[in-house]
Design an enzyme around this catalytic site. Structure first.
Site, mmCIF file in Angstrom:
data_model
loop_
_atom_site.group_PDB
_atom_site.id
_atom_site.type_symbol
_atom_site.label_atom_id
_atom_site.label_comp_id
_atom_site.label_asym_id
_atom_site.label_seq_id
_atom_site.Cartn_x
_atom_site.Cartn_y
_atom_site.Cartn_z
ATOM 1 N N ASP A 28 0.855 -1.186 0.000
ATOM 2 C CA ASP A 28 0.000 0.000 0.000
ATOM 3 C C ASP A 28 0.896 1.243 0.000
ATOM 4 O OD1 ASP A 28 -1.810 1.998 0.447
ATOM 5 O OD2 ASP A 28 -2.631 1.169 2.297
ATOM 6 N N ARG B 78 5.013 1.865 10.411
ATOM 7 C CA ARG B 78 5.008 3.099 9.624
ATOM 8 C C ARG B 78 5.994 4.068 10.263
ATOM 9 N NH1 ARG B 78 -1.531 3.690 8.334
ATOM 10 N NH2 ARG B 78 -1.716 1.680 7.269
ATOM 11 N N GLN C 125 -4.608 -3.658 12.443
ATOM 12 C CA GLN C 125 -5.990 -3.490 12.004
ATOM 13 C C GLN C 125 -6.522 -4.787 11.414
ATOM 14 O OE1 GLN C 125 -5.486 -0.186 9.242
ATOM 15 N NE2 GLN C 125 -5.518 -1.533 7.489
ATOM 16 N N ASP D 135 -14.208 7.414 4.766
ATOM 17 C CA ASP D 135 -13.727 7.105 6.111
ATOM 18 C C ASP D 135 -14.881 7.077 7.103
ATOM 19 O OD1 ASP D 135 -11.118 7.056 5.220
ATOM 20 O OD2 ASP D 135 -10.637 9.090 5.920
ATOM 21 N N GLU E 166 -10.824 8.729 13.452
ATOM 22 C CA GLU E 166 -11.016 7.805 12.329
ATOM 23 C C GLU E 166 -10.882 6.366 12.795
ATOM 24 O OE1 GLU E 166 -8.611 6.324 8.411
ATOM 25 O OE2 GLU E 166 -8.595 8.490 8.788
ATOM 26 N N SER F 97 -10.838 3.248 7.096
ATOM 27 C CA SER F 97 -10.759 3.754 5.726
ATOM 28 C C SER F 97 -11.161 2.602 4.823
ATOM 29 C CB SER F 97 -9.336 4.214 5.407
ATOM 30 O OG SER F 97 -9.202 4.537 4.044
#
Length: 345
Positions: A57, A111, A126, A246, A259, A262
């Site tokens: 991604d 990340r 997730q 979202d 959030e 997504s």
């Protein structure tokens, strides 16, 4: 720390032992609910993929993937995944999943470029999910139906959590509100995208913002999206572009929008070519994933990611994601959190 949100008079409602028990309860219950609600089977997912196949991604297109050489492959480079948006679609084809069924998996990522704060960590966990759809289901109405089903699973999880821990009180509204990012711009033209999200979430409690990735009437994007998984250019029944978005909620502990997911209907051949051209990424057409899609070897699909630690965070009314997951934080942030009653794992 400038990025740290400091809630007023914060008190953790659960101690660390109860918190760990709550995390287990929430993850097991929600996972079972979402798999039943969307007819998903669990699959095993990779932590890393080979670089250069177009499978990883790209997020907003600027984040660097954690990369390392593999000795037994002649030092070929592997990348720790950012998410599994494209890998899942390849897996749907490999497993020959039928329409209206899909897969989900535990996605763990690193990340390294994340700006650390109460919601953002170097470690991302997730539930990544993807389901096969038909050409007729590539509609805004279908997207909204799936969002409502996901939100209903979230509400059921909140009910269980509050029943288990009576000191936690429910705060989520019964219904989720839908609004297109262009309508949100027109509603709050003088605000930034984040300020617009705060305003609309405070008003409705739970919101799905539609159409993220393309430029709005002010010439700016509401937020970035890679051009090769979500479809943000196809014009829907409402006459506006975008079949993605979202799920956001208003989180009273931090007094801001939050959030949780997504997601979106994925690109078909036409929207992929269009979006690659818009972003100046036509060179990706030669990559493995993109060739599979362009040659008709991948099914049409819908999918997304739902933050595991984030869901646990709001269910247990925590003020920092570090109270839910083990990660690395600046020492100054750790000390400040401790002073405010946020015990980071």
């Amino acid at each position: 720390m400038s990025n740290l949100i400091k809630p007023k008079n914060y008190t953790a409602l659960l101690d660390m032992r109860q918190t760990e028990q709550g995390i287990k309860l929430i993850k097991e219950f929600f996972q079972q609910n979402i798999s039943t609600e969307l007819k998903l089977r669990r699959v095993t997912a990779p932590l890393f993929v080979l670089k250069g196949l177009g499978i990883n991604d790209d997020l907003n297109g600027v984040e660097r993937a954690v990369t390392f050489p593999i000795k037994d492959l002649g030092d070929a480079k592997a990348e720790v995944v950012h998410s599994l948006a494209k890998w899942k679609r390849l897996t749907l084809a490999e497993y020959e999943i039928e329409p209206d069924y899909g897969i989900y998996t535990d996605m763990n990522a690193i990340r390294a470029d994340e700006e650390l704060d109460n919601l953002h960590s170097l470690y991302v966990d997730q539930w990544d999910w993807e389901a096969v759809i038909t050409r007729e289901q590539r509609t805004l109405a279908f997207l909204q139906d799936v969002v409502r089903r996901i939100y209903s699973a979230i509400l059921r999880t909140e009910y269980l959590t509050c029943e288990t821990y009576p000191q936690i009180k429910p705060f989520l509204p019964r219904e989720i509100h839908f609004i297109h990012s262009e309508d949100l711009l027109q509603l709050y033209p003088d605000k930034t995208p984040k300020e617009r999200e705060d305003a609309i979430c405070k008003k409705y409690g739970a919101v799905f913002v539609i159409g993220i990735g393309g430029k709005l009437s002010d010439g700016k994007k509401h937020d970035g999206r890679a051009p090769d998984y979500d479809d943000w250019t196809t014009v829907a029944e409402n006459g506006k572009a975008g079949l993605n978005g979202d799920i956001l909620i208003w989180y009273p502990v931090l007094e801001r929008s939050f959030e949780l997911s997504s997601m979106g209907i994925r690109v078909d051949k036409e929207s992929l070519l269009k979006q690659l051209k818009i972003e100046g990424k036509e060179d990706r057409e030669k990559l493995y994933f993109h060739q599979q899609l362009l040659n008709g070897k991948l099914p049409l699909s819908i999918g997304g990611g739902i933050g595991q630690s984030r869901l646990c965070m709001i269910m247990l009314h925590k003020a920092h994601i570090g109270e839910i997951q083990a990660s690395i934080w600046p020492e100054e942030m750790r000390q400040e959190c401790e002073q405010m009653g946020m015990s980071l794992i």
